[in-house]
Design an enzyme around this catalytic site. Sequence first.
Site, PDB file in Angstrom:
ATOM      1  N   HIS A 250      -7.362  -0.309   5.962  1.00 36.81           N
ATOM      2  CA  HIS A 250      -6.930  -1.698   6.166  1.00 36.81           C
ATOM      3  C   HIS A 250      -7.082  -2.130   7.628  1.00 36.81           C
ATOM      4  CE1 HIS A 250      -5.474  -2.641   2.159  1.00 36.81           C
ATOM      5  NE2 HIS A 250      -4.893  -1.464   2.099  1.00 36.81           N
TER       6      HIS A 250
ATOM      7  N   SER B  15       0.807  -1.223   0.000  1.00 36.83           N
ATOM      8  CA  SER B  15       0.000   0.000   0.000  1.00 36.83           C
ATOM      9  C   SER B  15       0.839   1.272   0.000  1.00 36.83           C
ATOM     10  CB  SER B  15      -0.909   0.023   1.226  1.00 36.83           C
ATOM     11  OG  SER B  15      -1.778  -1.090   1.229  1.00 36.83           O
TER      12      SER B  15
END
Length: 400
Positions: free
Chosen positions: A327, A237
């Site tokens: 997340h 990410s």
Amino acid sequence: MAFNLACDEKKQFDERQMINGERTLKNVLTPKYYWLFLLTGRLKHGVKFLVDLRTDVLNLLSELKDPDETIVVQQLNITLHDLLLQWFSVGFFDLERVTWQSSCEMLEKVSNYEMIHPIKNWTDLKRRVGPYRRCYVFTHRAMPREPLVVLHTALCGSIPSSVKEVFQTEAQTDGMYGKAESSAPEDTSKIKAAVFYSIASTQRGLQGIELGNYLIKNVAAKVLEEFPLIDQLSSLSPIPNYRIWLLERIKNDVGQTFTKEERQLIGSLLCSTDIHTALKKVLSNSLWINNKDIVEALRVPLLRSCASYLYNEKRRNYALNNVANFHLRNGAVMWRINWLADPSPRGAANSCGIMVNYRYYLHETEANSRNYIERNIIRASEDVIRLAAESETLLQKSRL
């Protein structure tokens, strides 16, 4: 007995009065356009029209300065949000895998919506949906052929620590991957990790409606069903806004980020005693990544401060960084911070090239998500916690 009957009748009358009163109040408080939107949603392409309308409303809200106008438009936004929230519940979604055999319209939209790692051409697109790749989208029955969320997944031998490892996978596991045009079957015995390297919500009008978390969980189930040997699920990410936060922190007090020895070394390399101004200039582009001395001097302090940004910095008791918050709400673990994982101009501008792996342990995600949402507890690896603690110690020393 007659007294008890009279009490029961009065109680029933009071309940009917209360229900009628609630209904009347609800009708008074419901804006007239609610019914117009409700009818519009039943028309062909009506739902798409309302999603686009909310996009316009959100854009308008960001521009308004008059408080009275803001209240009116915000009510319109809330009404649209609540309606769309009912229509876009998880039961109405269809999970669709995008391949090279998918329609040109769908492939073009997947290409256009990819902003994290832009798709260069049709050959690149073919590779993204080809062997050792999985591209899944959520579609809605009221918006056919329109991807709402797009998730790109790489099937690897281990969790990659850089974009290069994702996109040059031929070298990652001794040539287990063929060319994008290859028709050779995937070697399932060598696929041990599924990495979510890009997720994109395509409709701003659906902002505030959870979609991405459901997609990740559905895709995780799909790839585990297809490849039972996979025992590692992770993201790779970006860290948007880290560079901006870093420079602001250095501006406030350079001692919060660098030790005395680090300041001396960086000052000598940049030929300046004004670390903030010199670094602001150097980090304004990605050219510094080609200077090995600067790269090595910045590696430890920036990894340390990045861990602090992700783990310690909060907004309303949740992670300040929006990708981290996404997340963590899904139940992932902040697992590994990767130095120069994305050295592209975009990666350098966002996060000085640093990226992070959020690891998904499926048997723990529910508990992790609940602890984060209800108790603000961030699950992280020992390495991330150690780096964040080192940064916090430096911060406390600078305040003495």
